[in-house]
Design a protein around this motif. Structure first.
Motif, PDB file in Angstrom:
ATOM      1  N   GLU A   1       0.820  -1.214   0.000  1.00 57.24           N
ATOM      2  CA  GLU A   1       0.000   0.000   0.000  1.00 57.24           C
ATOM      3  C   GLU A   1       0.850   1.258   0.000  1.00 57.24           C
ATOM      4  N   ASN A   2       2.064   1.154   0.552  1.00 58.05           N
ATOM      5  CA  ASN A   2       2.895   2.358   0.649  1.00 58.05           C
ATOM      6  C   ASN A   2       4.363   1.952   0.814  1.00 58.05           C
ATOM      7  N   ILE A   3       5.251   2.838   0.360  1.00 61.43           N
ATOM      8  CA  ILE A   3       6.690   2.644   0.531  1.00 61.43           C
ATOM      9  C   ILE A   3       7.246   3.855   1.269  1.00 61.43           C
ATOM     10  N   GLU A   4       7.876   3.619   2.393  1.00 59.48           N
ATOM     11  CA  GLU A   4       8.568   4.691   3.096  1.00 59.48           C
ATOM     12  C   GLU A   4      10.002   4.746   2.580  1.00 59.48           C
ATOM     13  N   ASN A   5      10.307   5.783   1.816  1.00 61.73           N
ATOM     14  CA  ASN A   5      11.603   5.925   1.159  1.00 61.73           C
ATOM     15  C   ASN A   5      12.186   7.289   1.513  1.00 61.73           C
TER      16      ASN A   5
ATOM     17  N   ILE B   1       6.393   0.226  -8.832  1.00 59.55           N
ATOM     18  CA  ILE B   1       5.602  -0.793  -8.146  1.00 59.55           C
ATOM     19  C   ILE B   1       4.586  -1.394  -9.109  1.00 59.55           C
ATOM     20  N   THR B   2       4.525  -2.715  -9.130  1.00 57.52           N
ATOM     21  CA  THR B   2       3.477  -3.446  -9.847  1.00 57.52           C
ATOM     22  C   THR B   2       2.751  -4.303  -8.822  1.00 57.52           C
ATOM     23  N   THR B   3       1.448  -4.103  -8.675  1.00 55.53           N
ATOM     24  CA  THR B   3       0.703  -4.780  -7.623  1.00 55.53           C
ATOM     25  C   THR B   3      -0.514  -5.503  -8.180  1.00 55.53           C
ATOM     26  N   LEU B   4      -0.596  -6.788  -7.858  1.00 54.33           N
ATOM     27  CA  LEU B   4      -1.816  -7.579  -8.056  1.00 54.33           C
ATOM     28  C   LEU B   4      -2.111  -8.215  -6.697  1.00 54.33           C
ATOM     29  N   ASN B   5      -2.118  -9.560  -6.620  1.00 56.44           N
ATOM     30  CA  ASN B   5      -2.247 -10.190  -5.305  1.00 56.44           C
ATOM     31  C   ASN B   5      -0.941 -10.081  -4.528  1.00 56.44           C
ATOM     32  N   ILE B   6       0.147 -10.016  -5.259  1.00 56.14           N
ATOM     33  CA  ILE B   6       1.451  -9.761  -4.651  1.00 56.14           C
ATOM     34  C   ILE B   6       1.999  -8.488  -5.285  1.00 56.14           C
ATOM     35  N   SER B   7       3.099  -8.004  -4.733  1.00 54.69           N
ATOM     36  CA  SER B   7       3.686  -6.775  -5.267  1.00 54.69           C
ATOM     37  C   SER B   7       5.101  -7.034  -5.743  1.00 54.69           C
ATOM     38  N   GLU B   8       5.478  -6.287  -6.767  1.00 56.24           N
ATOM     39  CA  GLU B   8       6.801  -6.367  -7.352  1.00 56.24           C
ATOM     40  C   GLU B   8       7.389  -4.964  -7.360  1.00 56.24           C
TER      41      GLU B   8
ATOM     42  N   LEU C   1      14.408   1.347   3.944  1.00 53.47           N
ATOM     43  CA  LEU C   1      13.066   1.418   3.364  1.00 53.47           C
ATOM     44  C   LEU C   1      12.104   0.526   4.135  1.00 53.47           C
ATOM     45  N   ILE C   2      10.831   0.866   4.061  1.00 53.06           N
ATOM     46  CA  ILE C   2       9.776   0.035   4.650  1.00 53.06           C
ATOM     47  C   ILE C   2       8.683  -0.136   3.609  1.00 53.06           C
ATOM     48  N   ALA C   3       8.392  -1.380   3.262  1.00 52.54           N
ATOM     49  CA  ALA C   3       7.281  -1.700   2.360  1.00 52.54           C
ATOM     50  C   ALA C   3       6.100  -2.117   3.224  1.00 52.54           C
TER      51      ALA C   3
ATOM     52  N   ASP D   1      -1.546  -5.761   6.512  1.00 52.26           N
ATOM     53  CA  ASP D   1      -1.339  -6.288   7.862  1.00 52.26           C
ATOM     54  C   ASP D   1       0.127  -6.482   8.240  1.00 52.26           C
ATOM     55  N   ARG D   2       1.029  -6.373   7.248  1.00 54.53           N
ATOM     56  CA  ARG D   2       2.438  -6.614   7.538  1.00 54.53           C
ATOM     57  C   ARG D   2       3.290  -5.524   6.904  1.00 54.53           C
ATOM     58  N   GLU D   3       4.505  -5.400   7.411  1.00 56.13           N
ATOM     59  CA  GLU D   3       5.452  -4.464   6.834  1.00 56.13           C
ATOM     60  C   GLU D   3       6.836  -5.119   6.778  1.00 56.13           C
ATOM     61  N   PHE D   4       7.601  -4.725   5.764  1.00 56.88           N
ATOM     62  CA  PHE D   4       8.901  -5.333   5.525  1.00 56.88           C
ATOM     63  C   PHE D   4       9.961  -4.234   5.547  1.00 56.88           C
ATOM     64  N   LYS D   5      10.918  -4.380   6.456  1.00 60.69           N
ATOM     65  CA  LYS D   5      11.999  -3.413   6.577  1.00 60.69           C
ATOM     66  C   LYS D   5      13.257  -3.984   5.904  1.00 60.69           C
ATOM     67  N   PHE D   6      13.900  -3.189   5.067  1.00 62.51           N
ATOM     68  CA  PHE D   6      15.117  -3.628   4.414  1.00 62.51           C
ATOM     69  C   PHE D   6      15.950  -2.404   4.045  1.00 62.51           C
TER      70      PHE D   6
END
Length: 301
Positions: free
Chosen positions: A202-206, A216-223, A238-240, A244-249
């Protein structure tokens, strides 16, 4: 009658020859076609520069075909890979498949391979990490395999439209335990790094939007396709964010190696943090104020 037919044929031949001669002199005096000859030797083929995105796409499709098969299509799918291998490696693969053919076909088995990460190493080779699920009858086993691959260029054909072949492929390790997923991704300004996530972002913290270009390409998953600016240095956190979840990298620049592809598993994320608005104090009505004045107490909201 015979003389008339011969006369007609002679006249047609003269006309055809005249047309051809006219077109020849027109082409000679006004050339419109340029003939280009290319030396198809090994040296000239190796000088052809392939785009890194094309190489990554080739490797993803090659690895998918190599590691995905079942008892019914084992022979056909694995022997067809020889067109994507250098001759020596292709011959070795066909011998290996021939040796295993009867044993695999007699069993009710299948193998599903999923690419987790793909790196370009400093020596020009590629390192791939895959998750394998092997099913035999009702028994399922899972393991993780690492393989190192080298590519060469070749002539394009119907069987191999890529113009690339795998010249070397060796397994460097297997384990039943899932390796720790790296939180640091090495990117480049020349070609994008492709990241996939198991949910719709839904959002990228950059914090460094000027240094990092993200598509960003989004369907059921995101690329995500991430490309760094030429002047990018250091590290960007960055935070994707999914529902319900977020991914920090972290994105870093490194001349020694580069991540071409990485598929983030759900376990690499954490529960999404949600900002809650402060609760406003309830305004006391006239009855509550009266009780406070009479009893000399304060009523909590």
């Amino acid at each position: 009658m015979k003389t008339r037919v011969l006369s007609v044929l002679l006249a047609a031949s003269v006309i055809w020859a005249s047309v051809v001669t006219y077109l020849y002199w027109q082409l000679k005096n006004n050339p419109r076609v340029v003939a280009v000859t290319i030396d198809a030797g090994k040296e000239s083929l190796q000088n052809i520069q392939m785009g890194e995105m094309e190489r990554m796409t080739f490797l993803r499709q090659y690895l998918e075909r190599f590691f995905n098969y079942d008892s019914n299509n084992f022979w056909q799918s694995q022997t067809s890979l020889a067109f994507l291998m250098a001759p020596k490696l292709g011959e070795e693969r066909i011998r290996e498949v021939s040796r295993l053919r009867e044993k695999v076909q007699q069993k009710n088995m299948s193998q599903i391979g999923r690419l987790i990460s793909l790196k370009l190493l400093s020596d020009g080779s590629y390192k791939a990490l895959l998750q394998l699920q092997i099913t035999e009858d009702t028994q399922k086993n899972q393991l993780f395999a690492t393989t190192q691959i080298r590519l060469n260029t070749t002539e394009r054909s119907l069987e191999n439209p890529w113009g690339l072949v795998v010249s070397e492929m060796k397994f460097t390790g297997t384990t039943p335990q899932e390796p720790a997923f790296p939180a640091q991704v090495f990117a480049s300004h020349q070609n994008p790094t492709l990241l996939t996530f198991p949910c719709a972002i839904e959002n990228i913290e950059n914090p460094r939007e000027q240094d990092l270009k993200i598509k960003i390409t989004t369907l059921n998953i995101s690329e995500l396709q991430i490309t760094t600016a030429k002047s990018f240095s250091g590290t960007a956190a960055l935070i994707a964010i999914c529902k319900d979840r977020e991914f920090k990298f972290e994105i870093s620049a490194d001349d020694k190696e580069r991540d071409l592809f990485a598929a983030f598993p759900a376990a690499a994320g954490s529960e999404r943090r949600r900002e809650t608005a402060p609760v406003k104090a309830k305004k006391k009505d006239i009855y509550e104020k009266t009780i406070e004045n009479v009893l000399g107490i304060e009523i909590d909201n």
